[in-house]
Design an enzyme around this catalytic site. Structure first.
Site, PDB file in Angstrom:
ATOM      1  N   CYS A   1       7.382   0.860 -19.801  1.00 29.54           N
ATOM      2  CA  CYS A   1       6.104   0.237 -20.501  1.00 29.54           C
ATOM      3  C   CYS A   1       6.305  -1.013 -21.266  1.00 29.54           C
ATOM      4  CB  CYS A   1       5.562   1.399 -21.452  1.00 29.54           C
ATOM      5  SG  CYS A   1       6.193   3.035 -21.042  1.00 29.54           S
ATOM      6  N   ASP A   2       7.492  -1.165 -22.022  1.00 32.50           N
ATOM      7  CA  ASP A   2       7.406  -2.199 -22.680  1.00 32.50           C
ATOM      8  C   ASP A   2       8.443  -3.358 -22.156  1.00 32.50           C
ATOM      9  OD1 ASP A   2       5.535  -1.121 -24.244  1.00 32.50           O
ATOM     10  OD2 ASP A   2       7.134  -0.096 -25.621  1.00 32.50           O
TER      11      ASP A   2
ATOM     12  N   CYS B   1      10.405   3.456 -24.272  1.00 29.15           N
ATOM     13  CA  CYS B   1       9.874   3.415 -22.794  1.00 29.15           C
ATOM     14  C   CYS B   1      10.019   2.038 -22.378  1.00 29.15           C
ATOM     15  CB  CYS B   1       8.527   3.760 -22.697  1.00 29.15           C
ATOM     16  SG  CYS B   1       7.925   3.597 -21.086  1.00 29.15           S
TER      17      CYS B   1
END
Ligand SMILES: Cc1cc2nc3c(=O)[nH]c(=O)nc-3n(C[C@H](O)[C@H](O)[C@H](O)COP(=O)(O)OP(=O)(O)OC[C@H]3O[C@@H](n4cnc5c(N)ncnc54)[C@H](O)[C@@H]3O)c2cc1C
Length: 314
Positions: free
Chosen positions: A145-146, A142
């Site tokens: 997200c990261d 993701c």
């Protein structure tokens, strides 16, 4: 006799429809079912689904540009405006009785005359050495997200789909360099995203290459190509497609195709009367939020029609 759970749900009640999932396909189904005055419940493992993990959505009609999370917040507002009950739980199995379905989670049971399965899909894994070892330490599924953790770093995206192109574009906002590593000859992104990738100086595509190992020392340091070359990267974002979450459907006799996708017809019906499906878990050729929404809406209509037709009384 009442058996009320911690969410205030009467567990003895037989709902008209229980929708499984927390993504666009599930919430749209529930919104229409609520407007058909059906007694409904949504049970989702996580709210928002896959779309909530993408940084930008630019193809949802009537909304020019929005984050995936922002879009799902709007779905939530709509759902809340209709007082639709949502339970955060994971359904493990569906049992078919003569009169209704019983849905089992680890701790509770729910009953419904009809069920819509909108459980989406899970990211596919490469299945190579180092992938599991470095998950969360340089290996990610993701970018939204990261990605922000990779400011001024070198990262690679594995895959050649539209999702992979979008992940690379997002990562290029922070990373020093993004390599798309793709086993094919030309990436298969939407033309608009393909053009953005080609024009982005921070992104380079390495074609006709697979990675066979991820190496590191506490965190990712490099990947090994199938030609034996070692290539230095700080992060590996894997975007090679997904696998439908259809196991619980299969166990109750719902037919799936060779990819494990639930086979539905144009009424979002499965082969099991009373069980409908919509979204990424189903065998739709083009998997997007809007197509899942449409199938969810049709599932609500078909479930309503099904209940009317059989006119069950309890
Ligand atoms: C990187 C990326 C970018 C994308 N960009 C776009 C885009 O720009 N526009 C677009 O339209 N689409 C985009 N997509 C595709 C889109 O995310 C999906 O098509 C959409 O999310 C499918 O919705 P769904 O409701 O079918 O499934 P999902 O969104 O996957 O939701 C499934 C839900 O079911 C829940 N669930 C699973 N198993 C259970 C269980 N046993 N019990 C209860 N709940 C369960 C999950 O927790 C989840 O909430 C993108 C996808 C990716 C990966």
């Amino acid at each position: 006799m009442f058996n009320i759970d911690m969410n205030g749900i009467d567990l003895e009640k037989v709902f008209d429809l229980i929708v499984l999932g927390g993504g666009p396909a599930a919430i749209s189904c529930a919104i229409y079912a609520a407007r058909f005055a059906m007694d409904i419940l949504i049970i989702g493992k996580t709210f928002g689904g896959l779309i909530a993990t993408t940084h930008v959505v630019e193809n949802y009609p009537a909304i020019t540009s929005i984050s995936g999370q922002g879009l799902m917040n709007m779905f939530k507002d709509h759902m809340d405006s209709l007082n639709i009950p949502y339970i955060s739980d994971e359904i493990q199995s569906i049992e078919k009785t003569d009169d209704y379905f019983i849905l089992h989670s680890f701790f509770q049971k729910f009953k419904a005359k009809t069920v819509c399965i909108a459980t989406g899909s899970e990211r596919k894994k490469l299945g190579i050495p180092g992938e599991e070892e470095f998950a969360g330490r340089g290996v990610s599924y993701c970018a939204t997200c990261d990605g922000p953790f990779y400011k001024d770093k070198v990262v690679c995206v594995i895959g050649g789909s539209d999702s992979a192109a979008k992940e690379a574009l997002f990562l290029s906002q922070n990373a020093k360099k993004v390599y798309i590593i793709y086993r094919g000859g030309e990436i298969r992104a939407e033309p608009i995203n393909k053009k953005r990738v080609y024009e982005n100086e921070g992104i380079e595509i390495i074609y006709k290459t697979n990675i066979i190992e991820i190496k590191g020392n506490g965190a990712v340091r490099s990947v090994i190509f199938d030609n034996g070359k070692e290539f230095k990267v700080d992060g590996v974002f894997i975007e090679i497609g997904s696998k439908p979450n259809s196991d619980l459907a299969k166990r109750v006799g719902v037919k799936t195709n060779e990819k494990g996708e639930i086979i539905i017809n144009r009424k979002s019906e499965t082969n099991v009367p009373g069980i409908f499906a919509s979204g990424d878990v189903a065998n739709s050729p083009f998997k997007q939020a809007i197509t899942g929404v449409a199938e969810g809406v049709i599932a609500a209509y078909s479930a309503f029609d099904y209940i009317k037709e059989i006119d069950i009384e309890y």
